[in-house]
Write an enzyme that holds these catalytic residues in place. Structure first.
Site, PDB file in Angstrom:
ATOM      1  N   GLY A 247      25.736  56.075  50.383  1.00 56.74           N
ATOM      2  CA  GLY A 247      24.905  54.921  50.025  1.00 56.74           C
ATOM      3  C   GLY A 247      23.543  55.317  49.493  1.00 56.74           C
TER       4      GLY A 247
ATOM      5  N   PRO B 206      25.960  69.741  59.950  1.00 59.45           N
ATOM      6  CA  PRO B 206      26.180  69.451  58.514  1.00 59.45           C
ATOM      7  C   PRO B 206      24.857  69.225  57.776  1.00 59.45           C
ATOM      8  CG  PRO B 206      27.694  68.146  59.861  1.00 59.45           C
ATOM      9  CD  PRO B 206      26.735  68.811  60.812  1.00 59.45           C
TER      10      PRO B 206
ATOM     11  N   GLU C 113      27.546  37.436  36.542  1.00 66.38           N
ATOM     12  CA  GLU C 113      27.374  38.193  37.786  1.00 66.38           C
ATOM     13  C   GLU C 113      26.339  39.311  37.647  1.00 66.38           C
ATOM     14  OE1 GLU C 113      29.941  38.291  35.755  1.00 66.38           O
ATOM     15  OE2 GLU C 113      30.910  40.263  35.659  1.00 66.38           O
TER      16      GLU C 113
ATOM     17  N   ASP D  42      25.402  51.551  40.296  1.00 65.52           N
ATOM     18  CA  ASP D  42      24.176  51.594  41.102  1.00 65.52           C
ATOM     19  C   ASP D  42      23.020  50.863  40.414  1.00 65.52           C
ATOM     20  OD1 ASP D  42      24.638  52.776  43.594  1.00 65.52           O
ATOM     21  OD2 ASP D  42      24.815  54.756  42.673  1.00 65.52           O
TER      22      ASP D  42
ATOM     23  N   GLY E  71      22.510  55.000  46.476  1.00 65.38           N
ATOM     24  CA  GLY E  71      22.025  53.922  45.606  1.00 65.38           C
ATOM     25  C   GLY E  71      21.316  52.846  46.412  1.00 65.38           C
TER      26      GLY E  71
ATOM     27  N   GLY F 227      38.701  35.940  32.107  1.00 68.20           N
ATOM     28  CA  GLY F 227      39.051  34.737  32.868  1.00 68.20           C
ATOM     29  C   GLY F 227      38.832  33.478  32.049  1.00 68.20           C
TER      30      GLY F 227
ATOM     31  N   HIS G  39      28.970  37.714  31.225  1.00 73.21           N
ATOM     32  CA  HIS G  39      29.084  38.165  32.621  1.00 73.21           C
ATOM     33  C   HIS G  39      27.875  37.700  33.434  1.00 73.21           C
ATOM     34  CE1 HIS G  39      32.572  40.876  32.198  1.00 73.21           C
ATOM     35  NE2 HIS G  39      32.162  40.924  30.940  1.00 73.21           N
TER      36      HIS G  39
ATOM     37  N   CYS H 106      34.713  35.993  31.346  1.00 71.58           N
ATOM     38  CA  CYS H 106      35.141  36.840  30.230  1.00 71.58           C
ATOM     39  C   CYS H 106      36.650  36.712  30.014  1.00 71.58           C
ATOM     40  CB  CYS H 106      34.676  38.279  30.442  1.00 71.58           C
ATOM     41  SG  CYS H 106      34.439  39.129  28.879  1.00 71.58           S
TER      42      CYS H 106
ATOM     43  N   SER I 166      29.460  58.877  49.003  1.00 66.48           N
ATOM     44  CA  SER I 166      29.548  57.530  49.586  1.00 66.48           C
ATOM     45  C   SER I 166      28.644  57.308  50.796  1.00 66.48           C
ATOM     46  CB  SER I 166      30.990  57.190  50.003  1.00 66.48           C
ATOM     47  OG  SER I 166      31.842  57.312  48.920  1.00 66.48           O
TER      48      SER I 166
HETATM   49  N1  GLN Z   1      39.533  42.046  27.140  1.00 66.84           N
HETATM   50  C1  GLN Z   1      38.678  40.966  26.781  1.00 66.84           C
HETATM   51  C2  GLN Z   1      37.850  41.274  25.546  1.00 66.84           C
HETATM   52  O1  GLN Z   1      37.676  42.407  25.186  1.00 66.84           O
HETATM   53  C3  GLN Z   1      37.788  40.552  27.927  1.00 66.84           C
HETATM   54  C4  GLN Z   1      36.777  41.564  28.311  1.00 66.84           C
HETATM   55  C5  GLN Z   1      36.170  41.360  29.666  1.00 66.84           C
HETATM   56  O2  GLN Z   1      36.702  40.620  30.492  1.00 66.84           O
HETATM   57  N2  GLN Z   1      35.048  42.028  29.938  1.00 66.84           N
HETATM   58  O3  GLN Z   1      37.326  40.379  24.923  1.00 66.84           O
END
Ligand code: GLN
Length: 537
Positions: A17, A192, A511, A72, A19, A385, A509, A383, A15
């Site tokens: 850092g 160290p 993000e 990473d 990466g 969500g 995704h 996803c 940890s």
């Molecule tokens: N569990 C859900 C699926 O497999 C959503 C997956 C996720 O949120 N990456 O479709």
């Protein structure tokens, strides 16, 4: 110029850092016009982190080509703004798997298969193949784990050999270490670091540059002491002080001259100084935001923020574009009920329901979706969500009592989310989801199109379940808008509720593709909507 290889090892503790140091050095070198990539060597026996629990490993980062990789790689992409691929992440499991497969085929012509040379050769070929296939000027190789770990030894030996194979002028060893400040003694301690370097030397690897993580500035005397005891030049003792944000690290490394030392030592013919204008502006925006906005992240792994690493970073990028700081309110979905949801979410200006697997915390997520929908609070579902948004809509707006995903209820009368056909007969868990980039086409007059400002997009996926197209017309007839679909198979990729101020659910995704230079348009749009909602009181 032949490809230069920079090997980064870590000592004293995990940890530190590593990466971020690799990504920062990569940023500095790319900003000087070099073609750079970064590779992570992971010492664990899993073939990839895809099967690991998020509490265990943090987020699984998915690349365009559908590799499930170490988080990473997310930093590498966010800092360098260049895509990575399966080649950028090597694990011990994958190395052994491939060596054993070759052995079964008889590829080793009767030899006894050993760590040296067969495992080390396989590691070296992974590093060289990446460098050569991409025509890179520089490959930065992050060796996972800490020097002295038993499982890291084959990697250290492979690095030692590679330095010989490619030559001193084409390779460099950077060691990241810790120089702690002992409050009681009022001093920083170099021991160290000395021990860590000694351990590295026992494996035959001599560091050329030491990057020293420290809480307090390293005075000249301390730098000289580290240099003398660790056999490096004093200019090669680089201090890496704690930074307010990871995005300041490239600027700190520039000040310390890390990139300059690397270039000199590797004889890289560059003359230009790094152009970091855009980066500096971004860091300024992160440091001095004009506004703040509170957004809830509803998930079940919230005690472990690394599980949502890319979402957190995407909020930083999107915040900077909106001249605002996003304060994430971490909300454990297991604690949410229809009764208490207002108490948990009443004070936020936006609600994000996070990705995830399995039924734990689902009813809490559904309560969060309902609260966002009914109170007209900006909502972003990613996803799982998005799947929760569809389930909630089906139950409460379409009268589909008991609607669910077949992931949680195989007997639901309304399987609005169902397993994809091609997933039905898959038995193995590793690497078998719908993974990586797929195209998506956006509809006119939607939030999605407004955000992306282009009809054809491509995003990364990691899921087995999908909006059930048999029930799509029913969902649409009661007001759910399908704003993005996959053109090849008609799979639903984005849903919206048009009458709400900003209510978007995405099966992919987003993000994973947000970087400093290209903040993700949906995150930017979501943060903007949350700021507007906040302003309206
Ligand atoms: N569990 C859900 C699926 O497999 C959503 C997956 C996720 O949120 N990456 O479709």
């Amino acid at each position: 110029m032949s490809t230069k290889y920079i090997f980064v090892t870590g000592g004293v503790t995990s940890s530190l850092g590593k990466g971020i140091i690799c990504a920062s050095l990569g940023r500095l070198l790319t900003s000087r016009g070099l073609n750079v990539t970064i590779q992570k060597l992971d010492p664990y026996i899993n073939v990839d982190p895809g099967t690991m629990n998020p509490y265990e490993h943090g987020e699984v980062y998915v690349t365009d080509d559908g590799a499930e990789t170490d988080l990473d790689l997310g930093h590498y992409e966010r800092f360098l703004d260049l895509p990575t691929s399966q080649q950028n992440n090597v694990t011990t499991g994958r190395i052994y798997y491939d060596v054993i497969m070759k052995e079964r085929k008889g590829a080793y012509l009767g030899k006894t298969i050993q760590v040296v040379p067969h495992i080390t050769d396989e590691i070296k070929s992974r590093v060289r193949n990446l460098g050569e296939s991409g025509n890179y000027d520089v490959v930065i190789v992050e060796v996972g784990g800490t020097v002295g770990d038993i499982e890291g030894l084959p990697y250290i030996e492979a690095v030692r050999q590679m330095r010989y194979d490619v030559g001193r002028k084409n390779s460099l060893s950077i060691h990241l270490t810790l120089v702690p400040y002992l409050k009681a003694a009022g001093e920083v301690k170099t021991k160290p670091t000395q021990h860590s370097v000694k351990m590295l030397q026992e494996s035959g690897l001599m560091p050329d540059i030491l990057v020293c993580r420290a809480e307090v500035p390293l005075e000249d005397g301390i730098r000289r002491k580290i240099a003398q005891f660790c056999n490096v030049d004093v200019e090669d003792v680089i201090a890496s002080l704690d930074a307010k944000s990871i995005y300041e690290v490239p600027l700190l490394m520039l000040q310390e001259g890390l990139d300059k030392r690397v270039i000199e030592k590797l004889d890289i013919p560059v003359t230009s100084e790094p152009n970091l204008d855009g980066w500096v502006k971004f860091v300024e925006a992160v440091r001095n935001p004009s506004a703040q906005v509170s957004i809830a992240l509803v998930g079940k792994y919230v005690e472990h923020h690394d599980a949502y690493m890319s979402i957190v970073e995407a909020f930083i990028h999107a915040g900077a574009v909106n001249d605002a700081k996003v304060n994430i309110k971490w909300v454990q979905s297991e604690n949410l009920t229809a009764e208490n949801v207002g108490a948990h979410l009443g004070d936020v200006s936006g609600i994000l329901v996070a990705p995830g697997f399995g039924g734990r915390g689902i009813e809490g997520k559904l309560a969060a979706v309902e609260f966002a929908r009914v109170q007209n609070i900006p909502f972003f579902g990613i996803c799982l969500g998005m799947q929760c948004a569809v389930i909630e809509f089906a139950r409460n707006r379409c009268g589909m009592k008991g609607a669910n995903s077949t992931e949680f209820d195989g007997a639901t009368p309304y399987p609005v989310i169902d397993i994809m056909v091609e997933q039905k007969n898959i038995k193995n868990l590793g690497g078998t989801m719908r993974l990586g980039k797929y195209d998506c086409q956006l509809q006119e007059g939607t939030r999605a199109l407004e955000a992306y400002a282009q009809v054809d997009i491509s995003e990364r996926h990691r899921h087995r379940y999908e909006l059930n197209n048999n029930l799509r017309a029913d969902l649409e007839s009661c007001g759910l808008k399908v704003s993005g679909t996959n053109p090849d198979r008609g799979l639903v990729e984005i849903v919206e509720i048009p009458e709400n101020r900003w209510f978007v659910g995405v099966q992919f995704h987003p993000e994973l593709k947000s970087t400093v230079t290209k903040p993700h348009p949906l995150f930017t749009g979501f943060v903007k909507a949350s700021l507007e909602h906040q302003a309206e009181g």
